[in-house]
Design a protein around this motif. Structure first.
Motif, PDB file in Angstrom:
ATOM      1  N   VAL A   1       9.801  -8.844 -38.754  1.00 24.53           N
ATOM      2  CA  VAL A   1       9.934  -9.656 -37.539  1.00 24.53           C
ATOM      3  C   VAL A   1       9.639  -8.804 -36.304  1.00 24.53           C
ATOM      4  N   ILE A   2      10.151  -7.585 -36.267  1.00 25.90           N
ATOM      5  CA  ILE A   2       9.911  -6.711 -35.112  1.00 25.90           C
ATOM      6  C   ILE A   2       8.429  -6.389 -34.989  1.00 25.90           C
ATOM      7  N   MET A   3       7.791  -6.010 -36.090  1.00 29.88           N
ATOM      8  CA  MET A   3       6.371  -5.657 -36.033  1.00 29.88           C
ATOM      9  C   MET A   3       5.506  -6.894 -35.734  1.00 29.88           C
ATOM     10  N   GLY A   4       5.859  -8.045 -36.287  1.00 29.82           N
ATOM     11  CA  GLY A   4       5.125  -9.280 -35.987  1.00 29.82           C
ATOM     12  C   GLY A   4       5.228  -9.627 -34.506  1.00 29.82           C
ATOM     13  N   ALA A   5       6.433  -9.508 -33.956  1.00 26.68           N
ATOM     14  CA  ALA A   5       6.631  -9.785 -32.529  1.00 26.68           C
ATOM     15  C   ALA A   5       5.858  -8.779 -31.676  1.00 26.68           C
ATOM     16  N   ALA A   6       5.830  -7.525 -32.106  1.00 24.71           N
ATOM     17  CA  ALA A   6       5.095  -6.501 -31.357  1.00 24.71           C
ATOM     18  C   ALA A   6       3.597  -6.802 -31.362  1.00 24.71           C
ATOM     19  N   LEU A   7       3.068  -7.252 -32.491  1.00 26.75           N
ATOM     20  CA  LEU A   7       1.644  -7.601 -32.557  1.00 26.75           C
ATOM     21  C   LEU A   7       1.316  -8.800 -31.666  1.00 26.75           C
ATOM     22  N   VAL A   8       2.193  -9.794 -31.668  1.00 23.54           N
ATOM     23  CA  VAL A   8       1.976 -10.964 -30.805  1.00 23.54           C
ATOM     24  C   VAL A   8       2.043 -10.552 -29.336  1.00 23.54           C
ATOM     25  N   LEU A   9       2.988  -9.710 -28.981  1.00 26.96           N
ATOM     26  CA  LEU A   9       3.093  -9.236 -27.598  1.00 26.96           C
ATOM     27  C   LEU A   9       1.860  -8.428 -27.204  1.00 26.96           C
ATOM     28  N   TYR A  10       1.374  -7.584 -28.115  1.00 23.15           N
ATOM     29  CA  TYR A  10       0.160  -6.816 -27.859  1.00 23.15           C
ATOM     30  C   TYR A  10      -1.010  -7.757 -27.596  1.00 23.15           C
ATOM     31  N   TRP A  11      -1.151  -8.781 -28.439  1.00 18.43           N
ATOM     32  CA  TRP A  11      -2.241  -9.757 -28.285  1.00 18.43           C
ATOM     33  C   TRP A  11      -2.123 -10.465 -26.935  1.00 18.43           C
ATOM     34  N   LEU A  12      -0.924 -10.885 -26.584  1.00 14.52           N
ATOM     35  CA  LEU A  12      -0.729 -11.578 -25.305  1.00 14.52           C
ATOM     36  C   LEU A  12      -1.079 -10.681 -24.118  1.00 14.52           C
ATOM     37  N   LEU A  13      -0.658  -9.431 -24.176  1.00  4.73           N
ATOM     38  CA  LEU A  13      -0.936  -8.516 -23.065  1.00  4.73           C
ATOM     39  C   LEU A  13      -2.426  -8.188 -22.951  1.00  4.73           C
ATOM     40  N   GLU A  14      -3.059  -7.841 -24.070  1.00  2.00           N
ATOM     41  CA  GLU A  14      -4.443  -7.378 -24.042  1.00  2.00           C
ATOM     42  C   GLU A  14      -5.463  -8.516 -23.913  1.00  2.00           C
ATOM     43  N   ASP A  15      -5.227  -9.626 -24.577  1.00  2.00           N
ATOM     44  CA  ASP A  15      -6.240 -10.684 -24.623  1.00  2.00           C
ATOM     45  C   ASP A  15      -6.006 -11.816 -23.627  1.00  2.00           C
ATOM     46  N   ILE A  16      -4.786 -12.015 -23.213  1.00  2.00           N
ATOM     47  CA  ILE A  16      -4.489 -13.125 -22.296  1.00  2.00           C
ATOM     48  C   ILE A  16      -4.172 -12.601 -20.891  1.00  2.00           C
TER      49      ILE A  16
END
Length: 175
Positions: free
Chosen positions: A46-61
């Motif tokens: 859950v922590i790593m999944g949330a970190a990947l989603v946050l990374y995607w939101l920061l970098e791509d959006i």
């Protein structure tokens, strides 16, 4: 104008540093929790999944909007952006499946390998669309055949162009 470009460049680097920092932080928390025995595999996932989603939101959006990357872009670049962020999301889902598969569930190895394959498969079209969005590649050039296909066609055309001449020569020798 030059000052605005420099500010956007620095802001882009800030987003990159923050994104990588949050991934490193999540990885550190997970590693510490696993080493100390305070976390379960599900919590780590859950922590790593949330970190990947946050990374995607920061970098791509967030980053493209913050540095005004949409100012003066073409419709083809907008379409490439949408493809790029969706392919990146699919790639991150593949990474997440790989990480979850490494966690040790009974069917983990198959889903882990499948996740890695998904990530690898989406990397090339993601990068192409990313380059179109950033304006490094002309979208019209990407819609045609790739270089290998164009070379094969030109070789075939050359062969066809020389064949009739050879046929005419061959029939003239027979007569």
């Amino acid at each position: 104008m030059e000052q605005k470009r420099e500010i956007n460049k620095k802001l882009s680097w800030v987003f990159t540093v923050i994104s990588i920092g949050e991934l490193a932080g999540a990885l550190a928390v997970v590693a510490y929790g696993l080493l100390k025995g305070h976390m379960t595999g599900t919590t780590c996932n859950v922590i790593m999944g949330a970190a990947l989603v946050l990374y995607w939101l920061l970098e791509d959006i967030a980053e493209p909007f913050a540095v005004h990357r949409f100012d003066g872009i073409t419709q083809a670049q907008k379409e490439a952006y949408v493809k790029y962020i969706l392919l990146d999301l699919v790639g991150f889902a593949g990474i997440a499946c790989f990480l979850f598969g490494v966690g040790g569930s009974s069917s983990g190895s198959n889903s882990g390998i499948l996740g890695a394959v998904v990530y690898v498969v989406v990397m090339k079209p993601k990068r192409q669309n990313q380059q179109i969005f950033y304006g490094h590649i002309d979208p019209e050039a990407e819609s045609g055949e790739d270089d290998n296909g164009a070379e094969e066609t030109s070789v075939e055309e050359q062969e066809q162009a020389t064949l009739p001449e050879q046929d005419e020569e061959d029939t003239s020798d027979v007569k």
